[in-house]
Design a protein around this motif. Structure first.
Motif, PDB file in Angstrom:
ATOM      1  N   SER A  30      43.093  47.065  38.444  1.00  0.00           N
ATOM      2  CA  SER A  30      43.953  45.889  38.618  1.00  0.00           C
ATOM      3  C   SER A  30      44.030  45.432  40.070  1.00  0.00           C
ATOM      4  CB  SER A  30      45.367  46.207  38.106  1.00  0.00           C
ATOM      5  OG  SER A  30      45.923  47.311  38.818  1.00  0.00           O
ATOM      6  N   GLY A  31      42.957  45.670  40.842  1.00  0.00           N
ATOM      7  CA  GLY A  31      42.875  45.122  42.181  1.00  0.00           C
ATOM      8  C   GLY A  31      42.264  43.737  42.157  1.00  0.00           C
ATOM      9  N   ILE A  32      41.745  43.307  43.303  1.00  0.00           N
ATOM     10  CA  ILE A  32      41.196  41.959  43.388  1.00  0.00           C
ATOM     11  C   ILE A  32      40.023  41.764  42.429  1.00  0.00           C
ATOM     12  CG2 ILE A  32      39.659  42.524  45.337  1.00  0.00           C
ATOM     13  CD1 ILE A  32      40.225  39.684  46.412  1.00  0.00           C
ATOM     14  N   ALA A  33      39.189  42.801  42.243  1.00  0.00           N
ATOM     15  CA  ALA A  33      38.038  42.666  41.346  1.00  0.00           C
ATOM     16  C   ALA A  33      38.481  42.551  39.894  1.00  0.00           C
ATOM     17  CB  ALA A  33      37.089  43.852  41.527  1.00  0.00           C
ATOM     18  N   GLY A  34      39.391  43.434  39.469  1.00  0.00           N
ATOM     19  CA  GLY A  34      39.803  43.446  38.075  1.00  0.00           C
ATOM     20  C   GLY A  34      40.598  42.218  37.676  1.00  0.00           C
ATOM     21  N   LEU A  35      41.565  41.818  38.501  1.00  0.00           N
ATOM     22  CA  LEU A  35      42.415  40.690  38.132  1.00  0.00           C
ATOM     23  C   LEU A  35      41.673  39.365  38.253  1.00  0.00           C
ATOM     24  CD1 LEU A  35      45.927  41.720  39.498  1.00  0.00           C
ATOM     25  CD2 LEU A  35      44.818  42.233  37.313  1.00  0.00           C
ATOM     26  N   THR A  36      40.735  39.267  39.196  1.00  0.00           N
ATOM     27  CA  THR A  36      39.904  38.055  39.262  1.00  0.00           C
ATOM     28  C   THR A  36      39.079  37.914  37.989  1.00  0.00           C
ATOM     29  OG1 THR A  36      39.764  38.088  41.680  1.00  0.00           O
ATOM     30  CG2 THR A  36      38.017  36.933  40.513  1.00  0.00           C
ATOM     31  N   ALA A  37      38.477  39.018  37.540  1.00  0.00           N
ATOM     32  CA  ALA A  37      37.702  38.976  36.295  1.00  0.00           C
ATOM     33  C   ALA A  37      38.576  38.586  35.117  1.00  0.00           C
ATOM     34  CB  ALA A  37      37.039  40.330  36.057  1.00  0.00           C
ATOM     35  N   ALA A  38      39.777  39.163  35.046  1.00  0.00           N
ATOM     36  CA  ALA A  38      40.672  38.865  33.923  1.00  0.00           C
ATOM     37  C   ALA A  38      41.060  37.392  33.891  1.00  0.00           C
ATOM     38  CB  ALA A  38      41.922  39.742  34.020  1.00  0.00           C
ATOM     39  N   LEU A  39      41.417  36.847  35.045  1.00  0.00           N
ATOM     40  CA  LEU A  39      41.864  35.454  35.094  1.00  0.00           C
ATOM     41  C   LEU A  39      40.746  34.483  34.734  1.00  0.00           C
ATOM     42  CD1 LEU A  39      44.059  35.659  38.305  1.00  0.00           C
ATOM     43  CD2 LEU A  39      44.874  35.105  35.999  1.00  0.00           C
ATOM     44  N   ARG A  40      39.525  34.815  35.075  1.00  0.00           N
ATOM     45  CA  ARG A  40      38.416  33.896  34.796  1.00  0.00           C
ATOM     46  C   ARG A  40      37.843  34.092  33.392  1.00  0.00           C
ATOM     47  NH1 ARG A  40      37.031  31.250  39.511  1.00  0.00           N
ATOM     48  NH2 ARG A  40      35.049  30.539  38.657  1.00  0.00           N
ATOM     49  N   LEU A  41      38.043  35.262  32.800  1.00  0.00           N
ATOM     50  CA  LEU A  41      37.517  35.517  31.460  1.00  0.00           C
ATOM     51  C   LEU A  41      38.485  35.110  30.359  1.00  0.00           C
ATOM     52  CD1 LEU A  41      35.872  39.034  31.949  1.00  0.00           C
ATOM     53  CD2 LEU A  41      34.677  36.959  31.221  1.00  0.00           C
ATOM     54  N   ARG A  42      39.759  34.995  30.683  1.00  0.00           N
ATOM     55  CA  ARG A  42      40.777  34.872  29.630  1.00  0.00           C
ATOM     56  C   ARG A  42      40.596  33.648  28.726  1.00  0.00           C
ATOM     57  NH1 ARG A  42      45.264  31.579  30.747  1.00  0.00           N
ATOM     58  NH2 ARG A  42      45.163  30.506  32.765  1.00  0.00           N
ATOM     59  N   LYS A  43      40.009  32.579  29.261  1.00  0.00           N
ATOM     60  CA  LYS A  43      39.814  31.381  28.437  1.00  0.00           C
ATOM     61  C   LYS A  43      38.421  31.308  27.833  1.00  0.00           C
ATOM     62  CE  LYS A  43      43.235  28.538  30.851  1.00  0.00           C
ATOM     63  NZ  LYS A  43      43.493  27.289  31.611  1.00  0.00           N
ATOM     64  N   GLU A  44      37.609  32.321  28.144  1.00  0.00           N
ATOM     65  CA  GLU A  44      36.208  32.291  27.702  1.00  0.00           C
ATOM     66  C   GLU A  44      35.924  33.271  26.577  1.00  0.00           C
ATOM     67  OE1 GLU A  44      34.266  30.013  28.955  1.00  0.00           O
ATOM     68  OE2 GLU A  44      35.807  29.355  30.355  1.00  0.00           O
ATOM     69  N   VAL A  45      36.797  34.254  26.373  1.00  0.00           N
ATOM     70  CA  VAL A  45      36.594  35.251  25.324  1.00  0.00           C
ATOM     71  C   VAL A  45      37.877  35.363  24.513  1.00  0.00           C
ATOM     72  CG1 VAL A  45      34.930  36.516  26.737  1.00  0.00           C
ATOM     73  CG2 VAL A  45      37.319  37.224  26.735  1.00  0.00           C
ATOM     74  N   GLY A  46      37.780  36.017  23.366  1.00  0.00           N
ATOM     75  CA  GLY A  46      38.920  36.074  22.457  1.00  0.00           C
ATOM     76  C   GLY A  46      40.125  36.809  23.014  1.00  0.00           C
TER      77      GLY A  46
END
Length: 565
Positions: A30-46
């Motif tokens: 849940s650092g910069i790498a993890g949360l950046t991935a989460a925020l950008r993936l959330r609208k692209e996958v289920g």
């Protein structure tokens, strides 16, 4: 030669999963790498699920003091940032990876600002930029003076908490990946097992079935006795990737930060970092006699790349028999300290040192690993369905020695790239196969001896004799079987797996390059070692193979590979 390698756990001993859930993508960290991935993936996958071993803010990102590097200032260019990165990387960087970092970095930082990150500004309203070791330009954006990571973490957490389509499980240790075959018979990620401490209805060991895992779990600083890393940095992501069959690269390139506050010979665990930005603002190193020993060592003197400064400090410590050197920042004055470095000032004072009037005792300590799970330019590992970003990953961007303040940028840029490709690559759901890997668990009580061995045998100064003796100790520790299944033993097992692989590659790399310093091979050797050591694990044993750099003529160095004994 070290004794025969004891078998390491092929998977960690753990209770059978008591609960199961599903997510399209699981992000570990849940650092910069993890949360950046989460925020950008959330609208692209289920469904996106973020799991973190402690609370959302407990990883390494919040401890980043100096800032984030990008060519944002007048007159600065990505090409200049690229050159500084390559010089620091000591011939081991992947050029394409570096070019992606420096060219995509400015836009990525601007998006952080748009997200709500409050960087410091000048009186004219311009972004305030400073300089750190290895940089020839002022290009380090910072926040709160010396609290950049904490501010970035705050902004990212606020965005994640405002996104109802991101699920978060805190206090969740990732135990092992689940593997399965797709319809073509190819083995890949089918999920992972977690141990959760009292998270709602989920408690104890459970299974998350998913179509992809993004590792963003940070480094392994706790493998050494002294580190700037938080307690959660026990190499869990790298170790579980190894056990699942993924390749780990460049583990020998461990960066020791040159200016970590020395708290005495008995201090253990996370130590206070004195940011490189302090030297960027004019502080300098001296020995007991007041000599500025970095003068003449490098053209940038006290702002030389970190490996150069760490080696110079260690050399002066050895020459004088002193346990530390000194950082002199008294001339910066009280007002400047309180405005620019309030966190460092408060921390130093809490340990009885006032930088406004006192010299700061400093010595190198483990700070960052440039190696990790080997990925391509879009964060893919060689295990289908497994991606990695940030310190847990090795895209080749840092080479043998990370340039100051490129770490936050690394996690930011490459998580954005993962988010671009992963949605289109989500394959079918794999059914977890029966796990035939031999289970095992190392006693948590072995951690202290492991850390002391790695510090003395595989720390800043390395030699064949020391590394061989260290490998013997580690082999013995592999026989210390845990009598209880608990988090301490899981973490110690991960640390031992990483320590074994690191010691192996450090023995094989018979040269000095970047942050890898061999006393018995003092020079860089591009004829034999222009390339990487890749580590893989099978049946509880790790093995390393040398992979020549693509830029190297294969006739110059080993072609068939060097396989560890």
């Amino acid at each position: 030669m070290p004794q025969d390698q004891q078998r390491l756990p092929g998977r960690l001993t753990a209770p059978s999963p008591g609960w199961t859930t599903r997510a399209d993508v699981v992000i570990v960290g849940s650092g910069i790498a993890g949360l950046t991935a989460a925020l950008r993936l959330r609208k692209e996958v289920g469904k996106v699920l973020v799991v973190t071993k402690d609370v959302l803010a407990a990883g390494s990102t919040q401890w980043a003091q100096g800032g984030i590097a990008a060519a944002l200032g007048d007159g600065d260019t990505p090409e200049e940032h690229e050159l500084d990165t390559l010089v620091a990387g000591a011939g081991a960087c992947d050029l394409d990876s570096v070019r992606i970092l420096v060219n995509e970095g400015p836009e990525a930082v601007r998006e952080l600002i748009a997200l709500g990150t409050n960087f410091d500004h000048t009186a004219d309203g311009e972004l305030s930029l400073t300089r750190e070791g290895g940089h020839h330009r002022d290009r380090i954006a910072h926040a709160g003076g010396d609290a950049t990571g904490a501010e970035i973490q705050r902004a990212l957490i606020a965005a994640v908490q405002a996104a109802p389509d991101i699920e978060v499980i805190q206090h969740a240790l990732a135990v092992d990946l689940l593997l399965g075959e797709d319809s073509s018979g190819a083995t890949g990620v089918a999920g992972l097992t977690l141990h959760v401490i009292g998270e709602g209805e989920r408690d104890g060991v459970g299974a998350v079935l998913c179509r992809a895992v993004v590792l963003a779990s940070g480094g392994f600083g706790q493998v050494f006795s002294q580190t700037t890393n938080p307690a959660v940095s026990t190499g869990d992501g790298m170790a579980l990737a190894l056990r699942a069959g993924a390749t780990v690269r460049d583990l020998e390139f461990v960066q020791f930060h040159p200016t970590v506050m020395y708290l005495g010979p008995d201090s253990r665990g996370q130590q206070p970092l004195i940011s490189e930005a302090v030297r960027g603002e004019g502080a300098f190193l001296v020995d007991d006699d007041g000599n500025r020993f970095m003068q003449g060592v490098h053209e940038l003197a006290d702002l030389a790349p970190r490996d150069v400064v760490a080696k110079a400090i260690m050399k002066r410590m050895l020459d004088t028999g002193r346990p530390h050197m000194w950082l002199d920042a008294r001339h910066l004055g009280a007002e400047f300290w309180e405005r620019r470095f309030p966190t460092i000032l408060a921390t130093a004072r809490s340990h009885g040192v006032d930088p406004v009037v006192d010299l700061i005792p400093v010595a190198p300590a483990c700070h960052y690993v440039s190696g990790g799970v080997h990925t391509d330019l879009d964060g893919r590992s060689d295990l289908p369905g497994l991606y990695a970003s940030g310190e847990v990953a090795c895209s080749g961007v840092h080479g043998a020695n990370r340039l100051a303040s490129n770490s936050l940028l690394d996690g930011l840029v490459f998580s954005r790239r993962i988010a671009k490709v992963l949605p289109g690559e989500l394959g079918e759901w794999r059914e977890p196969s029966a796990d035939e890997r031999a289970p095992g668990l190392i006693a948590g009580a072995a951690r202290k001896e492991l850390q002391e061995t790695m510090t003395s045998r595989a720390g800043v100064l390395r030699s064949a004799a020391g590394l061989t003796a260290g490998a013997d100790v580690l082999a013995g520790l592999a026989g210390r079987v845990a009598t209880a299944v608990d988090q301490e033993s899981w973490e110690t097992s991960n640390l031992l797996t990483i320590a074994t692989a690191l010691t192996m590659t450090a023995r094989l790399r018979q040269e000095t390059r970047g942050s890898h310093w061999r006393e018995d091979f003092a020079e860089r050797d591009d004829d034999l070692y222009a390339g990487h050591f890749d580590v893989r694990m099978a049946d509880g044993a790790v093995a390393a193979e040398f992979v020549p750099s693509p830029q190297t003529d294969p006739s110059v160095g080993p072609v068939a590979g060097v396989v560890a004994p």
